[in-house]
Design an enzyme around this catalytic site. Structure first.
Site, PDB file in Angstrom:
ATOM      1  N   GLY A  43       0.370   0.649  43.466  1.00 38.91           N
ATOM      2  CA  GLY A  43       0.555   2.057  43.792  1.00 38.91           C
ATOM      3  C   GLY A  43       0.088   3.007  42.697  1.00 38.91           C
TER       4      GLY A  43
ATOM      5  N   LYS B  15       2.737   2.795  36.718  1.00 42.04           N
ATOM      6  CA  LYS B  15       4.190   2.937  36.826  1.00 42.04           C
ATOM      7  C   LYS B  15       4.916   1.663  36.426  1.00 42.04           C
ATOM      8  CE  LYS B  15       5.741   3.239  41.022  1.00 42.04           C
ATOM      9  NZ  LYS B  15       6.169   3.765  42.334  1.00 42.04           N
TER      10      LYS B  15
ATOM     11  N   GLY C 226      14.445   3.591  55.311  1.00 52.02           N
ATOM     12  CA  GLY C 226      14.410   3.062  56.663  1.00 52.02           C
ATOM     13  C   GLY C 226      15.748   2.446  57.028  1.00 52.02           C
TER      14      GLY C 226
ATOM     15  N   ARG D  24       8.853  -4.116   6.531  1.00 55.00           N
ATOM     16  CA  ARG D  24       7.703  -4.166   7.419  1.00 55.00           C
ATOM     17  C   ARG D  24       7.408  -5.616   7.798  1.00 55.00           C
ATOM     18  NH1 ARG D  24       3.479  -0.870   4.055  1.00 55.00           N
ATOM     19  NH2 ARG D  24       2.073  -1.588   5.730  1.00 55.00           N
TER      20      ARG D  24
ATOM     21  N   LYS E  78       6.862  -5.438   2.350  1.00 57.74           N
ATOM     22  CA  LYS E  78       5.834  -5.763   3.339  1.00 57.74           C
ATOM     23  C   LYS E  78       5.225  -7.123   3.028  1.00 57.74           C
ATOM     24  CE  LYS E  78       1.680  -4.977   3.007  1.00 57.74           C
ATOM     25  NZ  LYS E  78       0.420  -5.773   2.762  1.00 57.74           N
TER      26      LYS E  78
ATOM     27  N   HIS F  69      16.839   0.070  -5.683  1.00 56.77           N
ATOM     28  CA  HIS F  69      16.405   1.392  -5.245  1.00 56.77           C
ATOM     29  C   HIS F  69      14.969   1.689  -5.654  1.00 56.77           C
ATOM     30  CE1 HIS F  69      19.601   1.964  -8.545  1.00 56.77           C
ATOM     31  NE2 HIS F  69      18.503   1.530  -9.127  1.00 56.77           N
TER      32      HIS F  69
ATOM     33  N   TYR G 269      -3.249  -3.300  -3.615  1.00 55.87           N
ATOM     34  CA  TYR G 269      -4.489  -2.926  -2.925  1.00 55.87           C
ATOM     35  C   TYR G 269      -5.471  -2.320  -3.920  1.00 55.87           C
ATOM     36  CZ  TYR G 269      -7.467  -0.755   0.669  1.00 55.87           C
ATOM     37  OH  TYR G 269      -8.522  -0.382   1.465  1.00 55.87           O
TER      38      TYR G 269
ATOM     39  N   ALA H 178      10.681  -1.921 -19.387  1.00 52.97           N
ATOM     40  CA  ALA H 178      10.621  -0.724 -18.547  1.00 52.97           C
ATOM     41  C   ALA H 178       9.406   0.117 -18.901  1.00 52.97           C
ATOM     42  CB  ALA H 178      11.895   0.094 -18.716  1.00 52.97           C
TER      43      ALA H 178
END
Length: 463
Positions: free
Chosen positions: A13, A24, A143, A336, A354, A366, A390, A426
């Site tokens: 349909g 749909k 019907g 992720r 990730k 944190h 990256y 650090a």
């Protein structure tokens, strides 16, 4: 040879009332395309069932959703009525089918037990057709079922053709049929399109079978939700709200505590262990599994992930990841895809992970990004640690071995390896491997310039 069943699902349909560029039947209800509810129900309960999906408008959407599924397709080029759609599917029916069911892709909640009742009743009564009926308090638009004193169905009268007396009938035709295969073949050859719409209506089969002396019987559905048709955005909303409550009530009955069943969204394929508590505003989607004694939410979003026992996930997003027992995550953490947290890991606020593995009892409290990393056990990742993965062309991995300590505001430039028990001071930017038990310092030595502030102040005052 045992007789099999064929299930014809009408999905050709246009779906104009949905106001969408997509088919749909691929619209999602609780995160799942509606046609998959029917497909899954058949596959789980009819081992030898053959599924034939009739497609037409926006057929590519249906192909995409059903890619890899054990279904056959029939193409209805022009929408010339329900009987015409079934005609298009007949070449795909298996030779050894006894029952042929006709279902609708936009009526997704039909249950296998109901379909089995149709088949059983048809066979018990030696009928050519058993159709499903429903009783609606407000039957407008449907019907009406006209039956004799023995309950045999004589015909279906559509709303526009019904008399005032017939419109008072509350038993309606939701459009589900179970035909004996050969009877369906025979009756389709007798259905014509001599009507105002020039279409071939499957409902005409009932009168044709009766005139031929064939028996047509019915089964009344027990739960009208099974025959709820979805044609518009509002009906999609109503269906989702009802299904959401039913899913949540089922989890409650199995020992899951849901604080607010109205604001918690659980995918129908998700699994949750007993004594787990789900707080408001939480979405648990896809094939997610959650163990026992967990606390999830509020405001957490989990999709296609596996979570162990006694885990706490607060205000966080988890995607396609695995979390072992006794892990604490959040608030405001993001896992992720392809992340693995071993037992006892702690992930705090504003940590993003990730495609990485974190070993047992490792902590990142944190403000940390962990991408493409293999991290051992008992590692401490200080605030502001960045895994620089990256180089502008490709991703590289970082290895941090057991018991390493990464100080705050450190950058680990991949590919690099931090050895077992090593310390990173650090503020360091690490570009070379750090041996086991070593301290790595990669920062400018501090210089204190005595009296500099006073000299600067004097300089500006003398201008």
């Amino acid at each position: 040879m045992s007789k099999k069943s064929t299930f014809i699902i009408l999905a050709a349909g246009e779906g104009k009332r949905m106001k969408s560029k997509y088919s749909k039947v691929v619209q999602k209800i609780m995160g799942k395309p509606m046609i998959l509810y029917i497909i899954d129900e058949i596959e789980k309960n009819f081992e030898d069932g053959r599924i034939v999906v009739v497609v037409g408008n926006k057929k590519e959407d249906v192909y995409k959703v059903l890619e890899g599924r054990n279904v056959r397709f029939a193409y209805q080029e022009k929408q010339l009525g329900t009987a015409h759609a079934v005609m298009c599917a007949m070449s795909e029916i298996s030779d050894d089918s006894e029952d042929v069911f006709v279902l609708y892709g936009d009526v997704p909640f039909i249950k296998a037990d109901t379909l089995k009742k149709l088949s059983q009743k048809r066979k018990e009564e030696a009928a050519a057709l058993c159709l499903l009926t429903a009783i609606f308090e407000n039957p407008y638009g449907y019907g009406r079922i006209i039956a004799d004193e023995n309950g045999n169905v004589l015909k279906i009268v559509e709303e526009r053709d019904a008399t005032e007396e017939q419109r008072k009938i509350k038993k309606i035709n939701p459009g589900f049929y179970c035909f004996e295969k050969q009877e369906l073949v025979n009756v389709l050859s007798k259905i014509d399109n001599k009507n105002s719409q020039n279409e071939y209506y499957l409902t005409d089969a009932i009168e044709i079978l009766n005139r031929s002396g064939k028996k047509v019987v019915k089964v009344t559905v027990e739960d009208n939700f099974e025959v709820m048709g979805i044609n518009s955005r509002y009906e999609l909303f109503v269906a989702e709200q009802e299904l959401k409550l039913r899913i949540n009530k089922e989890h409650l009955s199995k020992g899951v505590q849901i604080i607010d069943i109205y604001s918690t969204y659980i995918h129908p394929d998700a699994q949750i262990g007993k004594d787990t508590v789900i707080y408001p505003g939480t979405f648990i989607l896809g094939k997610t599994s959650i163990g026992e004694d967990c606390v999830i939410g509020p405001q957490s979003y989990i999709v296609d992930s596996k979570i162990g026992n006694n885990c706490h996930i607060l205000f966080s997003v988890i995607e396609n990841s695995e979390i072992k027992d006794n892990v604490k995550i959040g608030p405001y953490a993001h896992l992720r895809p392809n992340s693995l947290l071993e037992e006892g890991v702690k992930i705090g606020n504003f940590v993003e992970i990730k495609n990485s593995k974190l070993g047992k009892n490792t902590k990142s409290a944190h403000l940390t990004y962990i991408g493409d990393a293999d991290i051992g056990e008992n590692v401490n990742l200080g605030c502001g640690t960045i895994f620089v993965n990256y180089d502008g062309y490709k991703k590289h991995r970082t290895v941090v071995e057991n018991n390493a300590f990464i100080g705050c505001n450190s950058n680990l430039i991949a590919p690099v390896k931090i050895g077992e028990n090593a310390y990173v001071a650090a503020g360091s930017t690490i570009t070379e491997d750090v041996p086991a038990n070593a301290l790595a310092i990669a920062r400018e030595r501090q210089t204190n310039k005595e009296g500099w502030v006073l000299r600067r102040k004097q300089m500006y005052e003398n201008r």
